[in-house]
Design a protein around this motif. Structure first.
Motif, mmCIF file in Angstrom:
data_model
loop_
_atom_site.group_PDB
_atom_site.id
_atom_site.type_symbol
_atom_site.label_atom_id
_atom_site.label_comp_id
_atom_site.label_asym_id
_atom_site.label_seq_id
_atom_site.Cartn_x
_atom_site.Cartn_y
_atom_site.Cartn_z
ATOM 1 N N MET A 43 0.844 -1.162 0.000
ATOM 2 C CA MET A 43 0.000 0.000 0.000
ATOM 3 C C MET A 43 0.906 1.247 0.000
ATOM 4 O O MET A 43 1.810 1.356 0.799
ATOM 5 C CB MET A 43 -0.885 -0.039 1.250
ATOM 6 N N GLU A 44 0.649 2.118 -0.923
ATOM 7 C CA GLU A 44 1.451 3.338 -1.052
ATOM 8 C C GLU A 44 1.106 4.325 0.058
ATOM 9 O O GLU A 44 -0.054 4.511 0.410
ATOM 10 C CB GLU A 44 1.187 3.991 -2.405
ATOM 11 N N LYS A 45 2.129 4.940 0.615
ATOM 12 C CA LYS A 45 1.945 5.943 1.665
ATOM 13 C C LYS A 45 2.307 7.306 1.072
ATOM 14 O O LYS A 45 3.333 7.441 0.407
ATOM 15 C CB LYS A 45 2.865 5.610 2.837
ATOM 16 N N ILE A 46 1.417 8.285 1.289
ATOM 17 C CA ILE A 46 1.694 9.627 0.784
ATOM 18 C C ILE A 46 1.591 10.624 1.919
ATOM 19 O O ILE A 46 0.876 10.409 2.901
ATOM 20 C CB ILE A 46 0.745 10.020 -0.371
ATOM 21 N N ARG A 47 2.316 11.712 1.791
ATOM 22 C CA ARG A 47 2.360 12.741 2.821
ATOM 23 C C ARG A 47 1.682 14.000 2.293
ATOM 24 O O ARG A 47 1.962 14.451 1.187
ATOM 25 C CB ARG A 47 3.813 13.030 3.180
ATOM 26 N N PHE A 48 0.781 14.537 3.113
ATOM 27 C CA PHE A 48 0.043 15.736 2.747
ATOM 28 C C PHE A 48 0.446 16.903 3.624
ATOM 29 O O PHE A 48 0.721 16.739 4.809
ATOM 30 C CB PHE A 48 -1.472 15.518 2.904
ATOM 31 N N ARG A 49 0.432 18.055 3.010
ATOM 32 C CA ARG A 49 0.655 19.313 3.716
ATOM 33 C C ARG A 49 -0.568 20.179 3.490
ATOM 34 O O ARG A 49 -0.942 20.449 2.346
ATOM 35 C CB ARG A 49 1.879 20.018 3.122
ATOM 36 N N ALA A 50 -1.213 20.612 4.568
ATOM 37 C CA ALA A 50 -2.395 21.455 4.451
ATOM 38 C C ALA A 50 -2.019 22.902 4.749
ATOM 39 O O ALA A 50 -1.165 23.168 5.591
ATOM 40 C CB ALA A 50 -3.476 20.991 5.418
ATOM 41 N N PHE A 98 -1.063 9.467 4.797
ATOM 42 C CA PHE A 98 -2.217 8.644 4.467
ATOM 43 C C PHE A 98 -1.743 7.476 3.615
ATOM 44 O O PHE A 98 -0.713 7.549 2.945
ATOM 45 C CB PHE A 98 -3.258 9.426 3.665
ATOM 46 N N PHE A 99 -2.525 6.415 3.633
ATOM 47 C CA PHE A 99 -2.261 5.252 2.808
ATOM 48 C C PHE A 99 -3.289 5.231 1.683
ATOM 49 O O PHE A 99 -4.485 5.362 1.934
ATOM 50 C CB PHE A 99 -2.359 3.970 3.636
ATOM 51 N N VAL A 100 -2.821 5.073 0.456
ATOM 52 C CA VAL A 100 -3.706 5.078 -0.702
ATOM 53 C C VAL A 100 -4.252 3.665 -0.915
ATOM 54 O O VAL A 100 -3.499 2.727 -1.147
ATOM 55 C CB VAL A 100 -2.965 5.555 -1.974
ATOM 56 N N LEU A 101 -5.571 3.550 -0.826
ATOM 57 C CA LEU A 101 -6.225 2.258 -1.043
ATOM 58 C C LEU A 101 -6.504 2.006 -2.518
ATOM 59 O O LEU A 101 -6.380 0.887 -3.003
ATOM 60 C CB LEU A 101 -7.547 2.194 -0.275
ATOM 61 N N GLU A 102 -6.905 3.070 -3.226
ATOM 62 C CA GLU A 102 -7.263 2.931 -4.641
ATOM 63 C C GLU A 102 -7.296 4.314 -5.268
ATOM 64 O O GLU A 102 -7.410 5.325 -4.575
ATOM 65 C CB GLU A 102 -8.632 2.254 -4.764
ATOM 66 N N GLN A 103 -7.185 4.330 -6.571
ATOM 67 C CA GLN A 103 -7.325 5.580 -7.317
ATOM 68 C C GLN A 103 -8.138 5.311 -8.577
ATOM 69 O O GLN A 103 -8.161 4.197 -9.078
ATOM 70 C CB GLN A 103 -5.977 6.190 -7.654
ATOM 71 N N SER A 127 -4.876 4.417 8.435
ATOM 72 C CA SER A 127 -4.287 3.225 9.033
ATOM 73 C C SER A 127 -4.249 2.099 8.010
ATOM 74 O O SER A 127 -5.162 1.961 7.192
ATOM 75 C CB SER A 127 -5.111 2.797 10.247
ATOM 76 N N GLU A 128 -3.216 1.277 8.104
ATOM 77 C CA GLU A 128 -3.097 0.142 7.184
ATOM 78 C C GLU A 128 -3.931 -1.056 7.620
ATOM 79 O O GLU A 128 -4.165 -1.965 6.836
ATOM 80 C CB GLU A 128 -1.639 -0.316 7.102
ATOM 81 N N GLU A 129 -4.369 -1.082 8.875
ATOM 82 C CA GLU A 129 -5.014 -2.268 9.421
ATOM 83 C C GLU A 129 -6.411 -1.982 9.946
ATOM 84 O O GLU A 129 -6.697 -0.888 10.423
ATOM 85 C CB GLU A 129 -4.161 -2.831 10.552
ATOM 86 N N GLY A 130 -7.269 -3.005 9.879
ATOM 87 C CA GLY A 130 -8.588 -2.956 10.495
ATOM 88 C C GLY A 130 -9.500 -1.883 9.940
ATOM 89 O O GLY A 130 -9.273 -1.326 8.881
ATOM 90 N N ASP A 131 -10.559 -1.625 10.693
ATOM 91 C CA ASP A 131 -11.489 -0.566 10.323
ATOM 92 C C ASP A 131 -10.814 0.772 10.567
ATOM 93 O O ASP A 131 -10.271 1.025 11.634
ATOM 94 C CB ASP A 131 -12.770 -0.646 11.152
ATOM 95 N N ALA A 132 -10.844 1.619 9.581
ATOM 96 C CA ALA A 132 -10.161 2.905 9.685
ATOM 97 C C ALA A 132 -11.001 3.978 9.014
ATOM 98 O O ALA A 132 -11.879 3.692 8.209
ATOM 99 C CB ALA A 132 -8.787 2.831 9.023
ATOM 100 N N GLU A 133 -10.709 5.192 9.365
ATOM 101 C CA GLU A 133 -11.349 6.324 8.709
ATOM 102 C C GLU A 133 -10.777 6.432 7.300
ATOM 103 O O GLU A 133 -9.585 6.216 7.086
ATOM 104 C CB GLU A 133 -11.050 7.612 9.470
ATOM 105 N N CYS A 134 -11.628 6.769 6.353
ATOM 106 C CA CYS A 134 -11.126 6.984 5.004
ATOM 107 C C CYS A 134 -11.699 8.279 4.446
ATOM 108 O O CYS A 134 -12.723 8.773 4.914
ATOM 109 C CB CYS A 134 -11.426 5.805 4.091
ATOM 110 N N LEU A 135 -11.013 8.807 3.478
ATOM 111 C CA LEU A 135 -11.422 10.028 2.793
ATOM 112 C C LEU A 135 -11.322 9.805 1.298
ATOM 113 O O LEU A 135 -10.456 9.060 0.826
ATOM 114 C CB LEU A 135 -10.502 11.199 3.159
ATOM 115 N N ILE A 136 -12.187 10.455 0.568
ATOM 116 C CA ILE A 136 -12.054 10.488 -0.886
ATOM 117 C C ILE A 136 -11.568 11.879 -1.229
ATOM 118 O O ILE A 136 -12.172 12.888 -0.848
ATOM 119 C CB ILE A 136 -13.389 10.183 -1.582
ATOM 120 N N LEU A 137 -10.430 11.912 -1.909
ATOM 121 C CA LEU A 137 -9.809 13.176 -2.277
ATOM 122 C C LEU A 137 -9.862 13.357 -3.787
ATOM 123 O O LEU A 137 -9.697 12.401 -4.549
ATOM 124 C CB LEU A 137 -8.354 13.219 -1.804
#
Length: 86
Positions: free
Chosen positions: A1-8, A17-22, A36-46
């Motif tokens: 799973m690809e990990k990306i870093r965001f700056r707001a 964040f970990f990218v699940l799909e694009q 999070s890479e494991e279990g139930d986690a919060e997700c966002l669509i960007l």
């Protein structure tokens, strides 16, 4: 799973964040990310809101209910074992 870093803007620390799909819909790129890479986690669509000439991607959280529902369904189809609660 690809990990990306965001700056707001206005926030000094970066967030990972970990990218699940694009996917791309009507020429617009979307990514499904989680904190999070494991279990139930919060997700966002960007949504990529950068201009075509920019070398950097600029992402914004999808907040429009109609757009969010439509893109969520696409990601659920792409990821058979994922259910996105809206």
């Amino acid at each position: 799973m690809e990990k990306i870093r965001f700056r707001a803007e206005g926030i000094p620390e970066e967030v990972d964040f970990f990218v699940l799909e694009q996917t791309k819909v009507n020429g617009v790129s979307y990514i499904l990310v989680t904190d999070s890479e494991e279990g139930d986690a919060e997700c966002l669509i960007l949504k990529d809101t950068s201009e075509g000439t920019s070398s950097d991607s600029v992402y914004a959280v999808v907040e429009d209910d109609v757009e969010l529902t439509a893109i969520s369904k696409i990601f659920e189809e792409l990821l058979d074992d994922v259910e996105i609660e809206r």
